[in-house]
Design an enzyme around this catalytic site. Structure first.
Site, PDB file in Angstrom:
ATOM      1  N   HIS A 108     120.035 134.609 118.795  1.00  0.00           N
ATOM      2  CA  HIS A 108     120.939 134.104 120.465  1.00  0.00           C
ATOM      3  C   HIS A 108     122.180 134.560 120.369  1.00  0.00           C
ATOM      4  O   HIS A 108     123.222 133.686 119.437  1.00  0.00           O
ATOM      5  CB  HIS A 108     120.148 132.937 120.885  1.00  0.00           C
ATOM      6  CG  HIS A 108     118.909 132.653 120.814  1.00  0.00           C
ATOM      7  ND1 HIS A 108     118.269 132.115 119.972  1.00  0.00           N
ATOM      8  CD2 HIS A 108     118.033 132.633 121.758  1.00  0.00           C
ATOM      9  CE1 HIS A 108     117.471 132.029 119.473  1.00  0.00           C
ATOM     10  NE2 HIS A 108     116.569 132.348 120.892  1.00  0.00           N
ATOM     11  N   ASP A 111     123.803 130.988 119.206  1.00  0.00           N
ATOM     12  CA  ASP A 111     123.778 130.666 117.554  1.00  0.00           C
ATOM     13  C   ASP A 111     124.511 131.229 116.654  1.00  0.00           C
ATOM     14  O   ASP A 111     124.907 130.004 116.185  1.00  0.00           O
ATOM     15  CB  ASP A 111     122.469 131.105 117.348  1.00  0.00           C
ATOM     16  CG  ASP A 111     121.443 131.681 117.795  1.00  0.00           C
ATOM     17  OD1 ASP A 111     120.072 130.549 117.960  1.00  0.00           O
ATOM     18  OD2 ASP A 111     120.258 132.216 117.662  1.00  0.00           O
ATOM     19  N   GLU A 275     104.150 136.055 119.073  1.00  0.00           N
ATOM     20  CA  GLU A 275     104.650 135.216 118.436  1.00  0.00           C
ATOM     21  C   GLU A 275     103.488 134.330 118.238  1.00  0.00           C
ATOM     22  O   GLU A 275     102.779 133.931 119.143  1.00  0.00           O
ATOM     23  CB  GLU A 275     105.987 134.410 119.414  1.00  0.00           C
ATOM     24  CG  GLU A 275     106.099 132.922 117.190  1.00  0.00           C
ATOM     25  CD  GLU A 275     106.971 132.575 118.129  1.00  0.00           C
ATOM     26  OE1 GLU A 275     107.881 132.826 118.300  1.00  0.00           O
ATOM     27  OE2 GLU A 275     107.131 131.512 117.971  1.00  0.00           O
ATOM     28  N   HIS A 278     102.933 130.761 119.726  1.00  0.00           N
ATOM     29  CA  HIS A 278     102.632 131.143 120.850  1.00  0.00           C
ATOM     30  C   HIS A 278     101.176 131.176 121.721  1.00  0.00           C
ATOM     31  O   HIS A 278     100.761 130.963 122.888  1.00  0.00           O
ATOM     32  CB  HIS A 278     103.738 131.849 121.586  1.00  0.00           C
ATOM     33  CG  HIS A 278     105.048 132.114 121.190  1.00  0.00           C
ATOM     34  ND1 HIS A 278     105.870 132.231 121.653  1.00  0.00           N
ATOM     35  CD2 HIS A 278     105.778 130.493 120.860  1.00  0.00           C
ATOM     36  CE1 HIS A 278     106.929 131.674 121.179  1.00  0.00           C
ATOM     37  NE2 HIS A 278     106.705 130.625 120.637  1.00  0.00           N
ATOM     38  N   ASP A 303     106.792 137.673 115.964  1.00  0.00           N
ATOM     39  CA  ASP A 303     107.625 137.148 115.760  1.00  0.00           C
ATOM     40  C   ASP A 303     107.060 136.416 114.419  1.00  0.00           C
ATOM     41  O   ASP A 303     105.625 135.537 114.922  1.00  0.00           O
ATOM     42  CB  ASP A 303     108.485 135.883 116.458  1.00  0.00           C
ATOM     43  CG  ASP A 303     109.273 136.278 117.080  1.00  0.00           C
ATOM     44  OD1 ASP A 303     110.137 137.415 116.795  1.00  0.00           O
ATOM     45  OD2 ASP A 303     109.764 135.202 118.699  1.00  0.00           O
ATOM     46  N   ASP A 314     104.012 123.521 118.816  1.00  0.00           N
ATOM     47  CA  ASP A 314     104.762 125.003 118.743  1.00  0.00           C
ATOM     48  C   ASP A 314     105.427 124.518 117.179  1.00  0.00           C
ATOM     49  O   ASP A 314     106.863 124.351 117.056  1.00  0.00           O
ATOM     50  CB  ASP A 314     105.734 125.195 119.792  1.00  0.00           C
ATOM     51  CG  ASP A 314     106.582 127.119 119.216  1.00  0.00           C
ATOM     52  OD1 ASP A 314     105.883 127.503 118.865  1.00  0.00           O
ATOM     53  OD2 ASP A 314     107.165 127.016 119.631  1.00  0.00           O
ATOM     54  N   ASP A 316     105.942 125.756 114.515  1.00  0.00           N
ATOM     55  CA  ASP A 316     107.042 127.254 113.917  1.00  0.00           C
ATOM     56  C   ASP A 316     107.128 127.128 112.422  1.00  0.00           C
ATOM     57  O   ASP A 316     107.787 127.339 111.704  1.00  0.00           O
ATOM     58  CB  ASP A 316     108.220 127.078 114.262  1.00  0.00           C
ATOM     59  CG  ASP A 316     108.076 127.534 116.007  1.00  0.00           C
ATOM     60  OD1 ASP A 316     108.115 127.989 116.057  1.00  0.00           O
ATOM     61  OD2 ASP A 316     109.776 127.466 116.617  1.00  0.00           O
ATOM     62  N   ASP A 346     110.520 133.681 113.222  1.00  0.00           N
ATOM     63  CA  ASP A 346     110.844 132.679 113.450  1.00  0.00           C
ATOM     64  C   ASP A 346     109.981 131.172 113.621  1.00  0.00           C
ATOM     65  O   ASP A 346     109.655 130.972 114.130  1.00  0.00           O
ATOM     66  CB  ASP A 346     110.079 132.806 115.662  1.00  0.00           C
ATOM     67  CG  ASP A 346     111.370 132.165 115.973  1.00  0.00           C
ATOM     68  OD1 ASP A 346     111.888 131.238 116.056  1.00  0.00           O
ATOM     69  OD2 ASP A 346     111.507 132.009 117.758  1.00  0.00           O
TER      70      ASP A 346
HETATM   71  C1  XUL Z   1     111.587 129.565 121.321  1.00  0.00           C
HETATM   72  C2  XUL Z   1     111.270 130.874 120.646  1.00  0.00           C
HETATM   73  C3  XUL Z   1     112.256 131.629 120.764  1.00  0.00           C
HETATM   74  C4  XUL Z   1     112.386 133.207 121.154  1.00  0.00           C
HETATM   75  C5  XUL Z   1     113.753 133.462 121.315  1.00  0.00           C
HETATM   76  O1  XUL Z   1     109.513 129.342 121.400  1.00  0.00           O
HETATM   77  O2  XUL Z   1     110.397 131.453 120.353  1.00  0.00           O
HETATM   78  O3  XUL Z   1     113.290 131.080 119.735  1.00  0.00           O
HETATM   79  O4  XUL Z   1     111.470 133.911 119.658  1.00  0.00           O
HETATM   80  O5  XUL Z   1     114.492 133.973 122.575  1.00  0.00           O
HETATM   81 CO    CO Z   2     110.103 133.593 119.322  1.00  0.00          CO
END
Ligand code: XUL
Ligand code: CO
Length: 444
Positions: A108, A111, A275, A278, A303, A314, A316, A346
Site C-alpha cells: 500500500h 506502508d 483471499e 475472505h 492473497d 480474519d 490472516d 497476505d
Molecule cells: C485486508 C486485505 C488487504 C488487501 C490490500 O483484509 O486483505 O490487505 O489485500 O489492501
Molecule cells: Co488481501
C-alpha cells in the site's frame, strides 16, 4: 532474479534459503519448493509467482485488538515513522525477498512512505521512497506484483473512501489512488488492487446504499480512465471481503464483485484478487470463489493465507494445509494458471512469534505448502480419473437432447415432447463423493 544477496545487514543469521528436498530437517530450507523444477511445462517459480507483502511482513508489529503495542523484535526499527526509517526499511524488504527467493512484493502507498502534513508533502515522501524501491528492483530483479492505496487507516476515511458520505473525502481518495497508480506504473507493477477498506456500512439507518454504490462505480471508471491516459498496462483487480472493518463490505464475495462489475460496465477492466480468509468469512471455500471467478474469466491473483476454524475473524495466518493448497492449485491450473497474478502472502505471524527468523519460517512453510499443492494437483490432472469422472457425469449433454439444449436448438415444446416420449427418467449414476474424497487422498 539476480544473484541472491548474502547480505548480513538485517537478517545476519539467515542464509539464502536453499532447496534441500523432503528428507531435509533444516528449518531454513525448502522441502518442496524447488524453483527450477518443471511442472506441467513451466517452472515452479513461473507457476506460483510468490509475493511478500509490505504491510504485515515489513510494517507489522504484532498488534491485535487487545494491544496496539509492538510485540515483534525488529532491531533495525528506530521507533519513528520518519522518511529515513522508511528508506531504510526498503532494504529490509529486498534482503528478505532475495534470501527467500520470492520474485515479487506488494504494498500500500502508506506502508512504504509516511503521510506528511499535506497531500503534497505525502506525495513527495512517496516519490523519495519509490525512487529507492526502483533502484532496489533493478539491482535485485525482485519485481512489484501489485500496488494499492491505503484508504482505511486515516480517520478521514472512517465513513469510507469512494463510498464516503463526504464528497471531499471521495476527492481525497481519488487523488490518492491517482498517485498510487502512477507509482505502481513507475515501478512496472504487474497489477493494481482495489480492496474496499471501509467501502461498506455499519448501519443501514445512516446509509444511502444506492448512492454509495453509484459513487464506487464512478470512482473505478475514473481509475480505468486514468490508467489508459497513463499508459499503465498492469491488470486491475478487485479483492472481495464480506466484513471487517465494516459490518458489510460491498465487495462481499466473488459473485457480488462480478455482479457489481457487470452492473457498472467494468467487467472488461477488472479481474478478481481472491483471499482465502475472505472467502471463508463469506461462508465459502477458497476453491468456491476461485471457481466463480474462473467461470467468469476473471480469475486474476490470490492473497494466500488461511483463517482458524475456531476463531471467526480474519486471522490472516500462513497457509500450511495441503488439502487447501491442492484445491487452490487444481482450480488455478484448470483456468490456465497465473498470468499477471501470483501467490501473494497476505499473511502474518502470530503475536507471540516475535523474532525476525519467524518471518522466514512462515514464508518457507507457505511456499512449501503451495509447491506441494501444485505438484499434487498436477499429478491428479495427469492421472485423469477425477476429470474423467466429472466429464462422464455430464455425458447426457454431449449427444441427443442434451446437445440440442446446449446448442439452443429446442424450447419448452420440444422438451415436453421428449419428456412425454420418455415416460420416466432413469436416475443418474451415483455422485460418489466418498469415492472421490478417497481418490484425492491417494495423492496427498
Ligand atoms: C485486508 C486485505 C488487504 C488487501 C490490500 O483484509 O486483505 O490487505 O489485500 O489492501
Ligand atoms: Co488481501
Amino acid at each position: 532474479m539476480k544473484k541472491a544477496s548474502q547480505s548480513l545487514e538485517f537478517f545476519p543469521d539467515v542464509p539464502v534459503i536453499p532447496y534441500e528436498g523432503p528428507d531435509s530437517r533444516n528449518p531454513l530450507a525448502f522441502k518442496w519448493y524447488n524453483p527450477d523444477e518443471i511442472v506441467e511445462g513451466k517452472t515452479m517459480k513461473e507457476h506460483l509467482r510468490f509475493s511478500v507483502v509490505y504491510w504485515h511482513t515489513i510494517r507489522g508489529i504484532g498488534a491485535d485488538m487487545f494491544s496496539m503495542t509492538r510485540a515483534w523484535q525488529r532491531p533495525w526499527e528506530d521507533g519513528t515513522d520518519s522518511l529515513d526509517m522508511a528508506l531504510k526499511r526498503a532494504g529490509v524488504l529486498f534482503e528478505f525477498c532475495q534470501k527467500l527467493g520470492a520474485p515479487f512484493y506488494a504494498f500500500h502507498d502508506r506502508d512504504v512512505a509516511p503521510e506528511g502534513r499535506t497531500l503534497t508533502e505525502t506525495n513527495r515522501n512517496l516519490d523519495r521512497v519509490v525512487k529507492k524501491l526502483k533502484k532496489y528492483q533493478e539491482d535485485t530483479g525482485v519485481g512489484l506484483l501489485w500496488g494499492t492505496a491505503c484508504l482505511f487507516v486515516h480517520p478521514r476515511y472512517m465513513h469510507g473512501a469512494a463510498t464516503s458520505c463526504n464528497a471531499d473525502v471521495f476527492a481525497h481518495a481519488a487523488a490518492q489512488v491517482k498517485k498510487a497508480i502512477e507509482v505502481t506504473h513507475e515501478l512496472d507493477g504487474a497489477g493494481y488492487v482495489f480492496w474496499g477498506g471501509r467501502e461498506g456500512y455499519s448501519t443501514l439507518l445512516n446509509t444511502d446504499m444506492k448512492r454509495e454504490l453509484d459513487h464506487l462505480g464512478a470512482f473505478l471508471h475514473m481509475a480505468v480512465d486514468w490508467k489508459k491516459e497513463l499508459g499503465f498496462k498492469g491488470q486491475f483487480y478487485i479483492e472481495p471481503k464480506p466484513k471487517e472493518p465494516t459490518k458489510h463490505q460491498y465487495d462481499s464475495d466473488a459473485a457480488a464483485c462480478l455482479n457489481f462489475l457487470r452492473q457498472y460496465d467494468l467487467l472488461d477492466h477488472l479481474k478478481l484478487n481472491l483471499e482465502t480468509n475472505h472467502a471463508t468469512l463469506a461462508g465459502h471455500t477458497m476453491q468456491h470463489d476461485l471457481e466463480v471467478a474462473g467461470a467468469a474469466g476473471a480469475l486474476g491473483s490470490i492473497d494466500a493465507n488461511t483463517g482458524d476454524l475456531l476463531l471467526g475473524w480474519d486471522t490472516d495466518q500462513f497457509p500450511t494445509d495441503i488439502y487447501l493448497t491442492t484445491q487452490i492449485m487444481l482450480t488455478v491450473l484448470k483456468y490456465g494458471g497465473f498470468t499477471t497474478g501470483g501467490t501473494n502472502f497476505d499473511a502474518k505471524c502470530r503475536r507471540e512469534s516475535f523474532e525476525p527468523v519467524d518471518l522466514f519460517h512462515a514464508h518457507i512453510g507457505g511456499m512449501d505448502a503451495f509447491a506441494r499443492g501444485l505438484k499434487i494437483a498436477a499429478k491428479i490432472r495427469a492421472d485423469g480419473r477425477l476429470a474423467d469422472f466429472v466429464k462422464n457425469r455430464y455425458a447426457s449433454w454431449d449427444t441427443g437432447i442434451g446437445k440440442d439444449i446446449e446448442k439452443g436448438k429446442v424450447g419448452l415444446a420440444e422438451l415436453e415432447k421428449h419428456a412425454l416420449k420418455l415416460g420416466e427418467v432413469k436416475t443418474n449414476q451415483s455422485g460418489r463423493q466418498e469415492f472421490l474424497e478417497n481418490l484425492i487422498n491417494e495423492f496427498i
